[in-house]
Enzyme design. Structure first.
Site, PDB file in Angstrom:
ATOM      1  N   ASP A 143       0.847  -1.193   0.000  1.00 41.13           N
ATOM      2  CA  ASP A 143       0.000   0.000   0.000  1.00 41.13           C
ATOM      3  C   ASP A 143       0.888   1.251   0.000  1.00 41.13           C
ATOM      4  O   ASP A 143       1.995   1.219   0.542  1.00 41.13           O
ATOM      5  CB  ASP A 143      -0.836  -0.038   1.306  1.00 41.13           C
ATOM      6  CG  ASP A 143      -2.095   0.811   1.269  1.00 41.13           C
ATOM      7  OD1 ASP A 143      -2.080   1.893   0.665  1.00 41.13           O
ATOM      8  OD2 ASP A 143      -3.097   0.388   1.877  1.00 41.13           O
ATOM      9  N   ASP A 147      -2.540   2.836   6.741  1.00 38.95           N
ATOM     10  CA  ASP A 147      -3.914   2.504   7.167  1.00 38.95           C
ATOM     11  C   ASP A 147      -3.957   1.984   8.599  1.00 38.95           C
ATOM     12  O   ASP A 147      -4.664   1.027   8.929  1.00 38.95           O
ATOM     13  CB  ASP A 147      -4.550   1.486   6.202  1.00 38.95           C
ATOM     14  CG  ASP A 147      -4.799   2.077   4.819  1.00 38.95           C
ATOM     15  OD1 ASP A 147      -4.741   3.323   4.687  1.00 38.95           O
ATOM     16  OD2 ASP A 147      -5.042   1.318   3.871  1.00 38.95           O
ATOM     17  N   HIS A 160     -11.184   3.677   6.001  1.00 39.83           N
ATOM     18  CA  HIS A 160     -10.214   2.929   5.178  1.00 39.83           C
ATOM     19  C   HIS A 160      -8.767   3.292   5.538  1.00 39.83           C
ATOM     20  O   HIS A 160      -7.848   2.598   5.109  1.00 39.83           O
ATOM     21  CB  HIS A 160     -10.483   3.085   3.666  1.00 39.83           C
ATOM     22  CG  HIS A 160     -10.030   4.382   3.060  1.00 39.83           C
ATOM     23  ND1 HIS A 160      -9.772   4.515   1.719  1.00 39.83           N
ATOM     24  CD2 HIS A 160      -9.817   5.606   3.608  1.00 39.83           C
ATOM     25  CE1 HIS A 160      -9.403   5.763   1.459  1.00 39.83           C
ATOM     26  NE2 HIS A 160      -9.435   6.437   2.584  1.00 39.83           N
ATOM     27  N   ASP A 265      -3.416  -3.064  -1.815  1.00 42.41           N
ATOM     28  CA  ASP A 265      -4.137  -1.863  -2.231  1.00 42.41           C
ATOM     29  C   ASP A 265      -3.541  -1.431  -3.564  1.00 42.41           C
ATOM     30  O   ASP A 265      -2.328  -1.217  -3.667  1.00 42.41           O
ATOM     31  CB  ASP A 265      -3.940  -0.770  -1.167  1.00 42.41           C
ATOM     32  CG  ASP A 265      -4.792   0.460  -1.420  1.00 42.41           C
ATOM     33  OD1 ASP A 265      -4.982   0.830  -2.592  1.00 42.41           O
ATOM     34  OD2 ASP A 265      -5.241   1.073  -0.435  1.00 42.41           O
ATOM     35  N   ASP A 267      -3.350   1.217  -4.908  1.00 42.62           N
ATOM     36  CA  ASP A 267      -2.618   2.488  -4.881  1.00 42.62           C
ATOM     37  C   ASP A 267      -1.161   2.329  -4.459  1.00 42.62           C
ATOM     38  O   ASP A 267      -0.395   3.302  -4.462  1.00 42.62           O
ATOM     39  CB  ASP A 267      -3.363   3.567  -4.081  1.00 42.62           C
ATOM     40  CG  ASP A 267      -3.305   3.386  -2.563  1.00 42.62           C
ATOM     41  OD1 ASP A 267      -2.392   2.730  -2.040  1.00 42.62           O
ATOM     42  OD2 ASP A 267      -4.199   3.956  -1.891  1.00 42.62           O
TER      43      ASP A 267
HETATM   44  N1  LIG Z   1      -6.850   2.688   1.955  1.00 41.93           N
HETATM   45  C1  LIG Z   1      -6.516   3.924   1.635  1.00 41.93           C
HETATM   46  N2  LIG Z   1      -6.513   4.327   0.384  1.00 41.93           N
HETATM   47  N3  LIG Z   1      -6.168   4.736   2.646  1.00 41.93           N
HETATM   48  C2  LIG Z   1      -5.842   6.113   2.519  1.00 41.93           C
HETATM   49  C3  LIG Z   1      -5.688   6.755   3.847  1.00 41.93           C
HETATM   50  C4  LIG Z   1      -5.305   8.190   3.754  1.00 41.93           C
HETATM   51  C5  LIG Z   1      -5.042   8.883   5.071  1.00 41.93           C
HETATM   52  N4  LIG Z   1      -3.894   8.325   5.730  1.00 41.93           N
HETATM   53  C6  LIG Z   1      -6.264   8.786   5.979  1.00 41.93           C
HETATM   54  O1  LIG Z   1      -6.196   8.179   7.011  1.00 41.93           O
HETATM   55  O2  LIG Z   1      -7.283   9.302   5.647  1.00 41.93           O
END
Ligand SMILES: NC(=[NH2+])NCCC[C@H](N)C(=O)O
Length: 340
Positions: A143, A147, A160, A265, A267
């Site tokens: 990722d 998270d 998320h 993920d 991303d």
């Molecule tokens: N699963 C993901 N795309 N997570 C993004 C999290 C972004 C940021 N760290 C948040 O807590 O909001």
């Protein structure tokens, strides 16, 4: 064209049986569209490829679950969390769906959905592995983000960004309707968690990773091996990264003999390869690096479950197809597809 995996599974009693859960859930974040990913991946031929090329026996209810009946009408914020009851109810339901496949010794593939769904998938496999094998499972979390925000320190309130906090009990909540259903049998030990690909980690998360000594290979680690080894060799960057990370990894993985749940993920990949995702961050893995990670994890023979999350086909018109293709490629690699 391809053939079934030649790797012997160490922990599955039915390694050729694949339990598939399609989770059309977007409530862990605010952007619509991620709920359409399971259908898009399936329509792109993912399950057919797994069945025909890799010879998996697919166990799937031919349904994308949207969990409409589990989502409460009223869901006010709680401890800075958005939609806490919805995410809790959906992940609780998902946990038992995953558990039902995993308890029989099948591989479980979950197609998300946003990454909050990992609360359901990982708790479900974790419980089944404890029951079947009497041991703790490891999680490899690939990722851009960690998270692991505790609700109060999350910059967004989106769940998320919090699943690993609940799964490790760094975040706790007594209320049953807000993750209080998570029991000891569902929990992941912080020393059984490894991150790969991190490059957008919130301040509070960095502190948690340091304080708890959580293993993490950020993009810095991936870059460093390329730069250090490049001058002394005739190879191009990628093979060198491959050699070095692989050797680092091999020891890590053999030290980590437990069963592995891979939570990927999309991303983690650079937006060049996977632009259609809710929180893209530049400077990520190439598709080959992502596939390579999946291939290596498959080769351990320890893999028992995989999630593919955060594909959002509605965010990019051109990039959506590419992101879906990348997602299919990652799953195939984790399930034993090889280039030759
Ligand atoms: N699963 C993901 N795309 N997570 C993004 C999290 C972004 C940021 N760290 C948040 O807590 O909001």
């Amino acid at each position: 064209m391809t053939q079934p995996s030649t790797i012997t599974s160490r922990f599955l009693s039915h390694p050729q049986q694949l339990g598939v859960v399609a989770v059309g859930f977007n409530g862990g974040q605010m952007k619509k569209g991620v709920e359409a990913a399971p259908m898009a991946l399936i329509e792109a031929g993912l399950l057919t490829q797994l069945q025909e090329d890799l010879e998996y026996e697919i166990h799937h209810d031919n349904t994308v679950h949207y969990y409409e009946n589990d989502i409460p009408a009223e869901d006010p914020d709680h401890r800075n969390m958005k939609k806490p009851r919805a995410v809790s109810a959906v992940t609780e339901r998902l946990s038992s769906q995953v558990y039902n496949y995993a308890k029989d010794g099948k591989f479980v593939l979950t197609l998300g959905g946003d990454h909050s769904i990992a609360i359901g998938t990982i708790s479900g496999t974790g419980k089944a592995i404890r029951e079947r094998l009497g041991r703790e499972m490891a999680v490899i979390w690939v990722d851009a983000h960690a998270d692991i925000n505790v609700p109060e320190m999350s910059p967004s309130g989106n769940i998320h960004g919090m699943p690993m906090a609940f799964l490790t009990r760094l975040a706790r909540e007594e209320r049953r309707d807000i993750f209080g259903w998570l029991q000891d049998e569902h929990i992941v030990n912080t020393n059984k968690l490894v991150y790969i690909g991190l490059r957008d980690v919130d301040r509070g998360e960095k502190k948690l990773l340091r304080e708890h000594g959580i293993k993490a290979f950020s993009m810095h680690d991936i870059d460093r091996y390329v730069i250090f080894y490049l001058p002394s060799s005739g190879y191009t960057g990628l093979p060198i990264m491959v050699l070095v990370v692989l050797s680092r990894w091999r020891s890590l993985i053999s030290a980590m003999t437990p069963p592995i749940h891979l939570s990927f993920d999309v991303d983690a990949l650079d937006p060049q390869w996977a632009p259609s995702t809710g929180t893209p961050v530049r400077g990520g893995l190439t598709l080959r690096e992502g596939d390579f990670i999946c291939e290596c994890v498959h080769q351990t023979g320890n893999l028992v479950a995989m999630d593919l999350v955060e594909v959002n086909p509605s965010l990019e018109s051109v990039g959506a197809a590419e992101t879906i293709r990348a997602g299919c490629s990652l799953v195939r690699s984790a399930l034993g597809d090889t280039l030759l």
